[in-house]
Design a protein around this motif. Sequence first.
Motif, PDB file in Angstrom:
ATOM      1  N   ASP A   1       0.809  -1.211   0.000  1.00  0.00           N
ATOM      2  CA  ASP A   1       0.000   0.000   0.000  1.00  0.00           C
ATOM      3  C   ASP A   1       0.850   1.271   0.000  1.00  0.00           C
TER       4      ASP A   1
ATOM      5  N   LYS B   1      -3.066   5.400  -4.257  1.00  0.00           N
ATOM      6  CA  LYS B   1      -4.222   4.701  -4.839  1.00  0.00           C
ATOM      7  C   LYS B   1      -4.554   5.201  -6.242  1.00  0.00           C
TER       8      LYS B   1
ATOM      9  N   HIS C   1      -2.570   3.677 -11.313  1.00  0.00           N
ATOM     10  CA  HIS C   1      -3.159   2.458 -11.872  1.00  0.00           C
ATOM     11  C   HIS C   1      -2.294   1.863 -12.977  1.00  0.00           C
ATOM     12  N   THR C   2      -1.540   2.728 -13.653  1.00  0.00           N
ATOM     13  CA  THR C   2      -0.719   2.293 -14.784  1.00  0.00           C
ATOM     14  C   THR C   2       0.714   2.747 -14.571  1.00  0.00           C
TER      15      THR C   2
ATOM     16  N   ARG D   1       2.434  -9.811  -9.745  1.00  0.00           N
ATOM     17  CA  ARG D   1       2.265  -9.588  -8.306  1.00  0.00           C
ATOM     18  C   ARG D   1       1.456  -8.360  -7.911  1.00  0.00           C
ATOM     19  N   THR D   2       1.142  -7.481  -8.851  1.00  0.00           N
ATOM     20  CA  THR D   2       0.501  -6.236  -8.441  1.00  0.00           C
ATOM     21  C   THR D   2      -0.813  -6.016  -9.175  1.00  0.00           C
ATOM     22  N   ARG D   3      -1.487  -4.972  -8.780  1.00  0.00           N
ATOM     23  CA  ARG D   3      -2.748  -4.578  -9.386  1.00  0.00           C
ATOM     24  C   ARG D   3      -2.549  -3.641 -10.566  1.00  0.00           C
ATOM     25  N   PHE D   4      -1.314  -3.260 -10.851  1.00  0.00           N
ATOM     26  CA  PHE D   4      -1.041  -2.236 -11.841  1.00  0.00           C
ATOM     27  C   PHE D   4      -1.084  -2.770 -13.271  1.00  0.00           C
ATOM     28  N   ARG D   5      -1.531  -1.914 -14.153  1.00  0.00           N
ATOM     29  CA  ARG D   5      -1.404  -2.178 -15.581  1.00  0.00           C
ATOM     30  C   ARG D   5      -0.013  -1.685 -15.959  1.00  0.00           C
TER      31      ARG D   5
END
Length: 171
Positions: A25, A29, A32-33, A63-67
């Motif tokens: 974290d 937030k 995103h990219t 491993r991550t939420r990122f584009r």
Amino acid sequence: MRLLLPAVLLALLPSCGYHVAGRGDAIPKEVHTIAVLPFFNNSSRYKLDQHLTRAITHEFLVRTRFRVISEERDDADATLRGGVTNIFVTPVIFDPASGRATSIQVIAQMQVTLAERRTGRVLYQNQNYEARERYEVAIDPRVYFEESEIAMDRMSQAVARNLVSAILEKF
């Protein structure tokens, strides 16, 4: 009273100061990219920059939420720049009979910066990132197998794992 004491203790547990590591974290937030730009290579080791860029991109995707994108565009919220600044290749173990090296230590020095694209605010930076990898060299030329390329790939994967963890946890 017996029921109240366990309830109070349970309420105090989350405030003890400990937290679970690996939540990732530390990145805002609104990111995103991430644009993972090709690493530069100021070393004498051919293709090390390509190994690192590929491994880091893969690690972010897995491993991550990122584009993840490969170039800095308007839709990138953050940009990861980095490269190899130096490399040292040193024999560490020698065959006593022939005097030839049987084990090689590779030390790569790198720099990495992750910054928000719009504001330029640095989210993570390490100008002295160092990675090490050791590989074996066969003494008999008939069974010789060049392992240095495989070692560079192993080192790149280790760098990717550690770097993504460091970025997510802001170490």
